[in-house]
Design an enzyme around this catalytic site. Structure first.
Site, PDB file in Angstrom:
ATOM      1  N   HIS A 103       3.128  -1.434 -10.123  1.00 17.13           N
ATOM      2  CA  HIS A 103       2.785  -0.660  -9.336  1.00 17.13           C
ATOM      3  C   HIS A 103       2.937   0.288  -8.348  1.00 17.13           C
ATOM      4  O   HIS A 103       3.973  -0.541  -7.357  1.00 17.13           O
ATOM      5  CB  HIS A 103       2.029  -1.540  -9.064  1.00 17.13           C
ATOM      6  CG  HIS A 103       0.647  -1.465 -10.264  1.00 17.13           C
ATOM      7  ND1 HIS A 103      -1.213  -1.109 -10.179  1.00 17.13           N
ATOM      8  CD2 HIS A 103       0.351  -2.338 -11.120  1.00 17.13           C
ATOM      9  CE1 HIS A 103      -1.388  -1.507 -10.910  1.00 17.13           C
ATOM     10  NE2 HIS A 103      -0.450  -2.382 -11.478  1.00 17.13           N
ATOM     11  N   LYS A 104       2.471   1.364  -8.356  1.00 12.88           N
ATOM     12  CA  LYS A 104       3.497   2.003  -6.829  1.00 12.88           C
ATOM     13  C   LYS A 104       2.706   1.886  -5.637  1.00 12.88           C
ATOM     14  O   LYS A 104       1.255   1.953  -6.107  1.00 12.88           O
ATOM     15  CB  LYS A 104       2.560   3.631  -7.242  1.00 12.88           C
ATOM     16  CG  LYS A 104       3.394   4.333  -6.694  1.00 12.88           C
ATOM     17  CD  LYS A 104       3.422   6.713  -6.710  1.00 12.88           C
ATOM     18  CE  LYS A 104       3.489   6.700  -6.086  1.00 12.88           C
ATOM     19  NZ  LYS A 104       5.274   7.252  -5.760  1.00 12.88           N
TER      20      LYS A 104
END
Length: 214
Positions: free
Chosen positions: A85-86
């Site tokens: 995930h960013k």
């Protein structure tokens, strides 16, 4: 019922393609190449992987985008390559930075992040129950991952690690012994040699003395 039937039919096809392997009920497998004598237990989810001879995966594990060597023991509830995930944006939700996602609604018109990186598991690796190995990590041959560990960086061959995040506990053998084991590449030995010399696997000195000379 239709979904269940399709999953069962897919396992039957897989069993015919890999007759030396065993695939238990509930396993969902896609885009994966197997070796010989693999066992995939109940409710395992596997996608985009390769799995070497004699390696097995216990129930309820999830394995994504991972290359697994020979003779690996993967316990229940293990997660390999769970995805990325960013974390440097306002939101970590993928709808804001991924377009190639199975989510129904998305706002990004392109992918701004590589959400999965290849994870590599060497030969003869034991991964304990509910351990997590993050995307892009390489686990060296002969390593042991303690149950419940979260592995965030590469693990050297024949090292035991544990904890959150996982840290080195100790080496399994002396440096010279590890070097000889890696050079032997015993996991590629013929099946008849392994059968004849299986007792020597219980003692490092006996194994090294029986090892074929290259």
């Amino acid at each position: 019922m239709y979904i269940i039937f399709n999953e069962a039919f897919a396992l039957v096809k897989l069993q015919k393609k890999y007759p030396t392997c065993a695939f238990y009920s509930g396993a969902k497998i896609s885009n994966t190449v197997f070796g010989n004598y693999n066992v995939i237990f109940n409710d395992v989810l596997i996608d985009s992987c390769s799995i070497g001879d004699h390696s097995y995966i216990q129930k309820r594990s999830t394995i994504f985008n991972t290359d697994i060597g020979k003779f690996c023991s993967i316990a229940s509830g293990v997660s390999l390559g769970p995805g990325i995930h960013k974390t440097d944006g306002v939101s970590t939700h993928p709808v804001f930075y991924l377009n190639n996602t199975p989510l129904i609604k998305k706002f990004s018109d392109k992918d701004l992040l590589i959400s999965s990186k290849k994870t590599t598991i060497g030969h003869d690796v034991w991964i304990g129950e509910k351990a997590i190995v993050l995307d892009g990590v390489t686990i060296g041959t002969g390593a042991i991952i303690a149950a419940g560990s979260v592995v965030t960086k590469d693990v050297a061959p024949y090292v035991i690690v544990g904890g959150v995040p996982a840290k080195q506990i100790k080496y399994r053998f002396e440096e010279k012994e590890i070097d000889l084991l890696l050079k032997s590449e015993w996991w590629d030995y013929p099946e008849d040699w392994l059968a004849k010399n299986c007792k020597s696997f219980n003692n490092i000195n006996e194994f090294l003395s029986n090892m074929p000379k290259k």
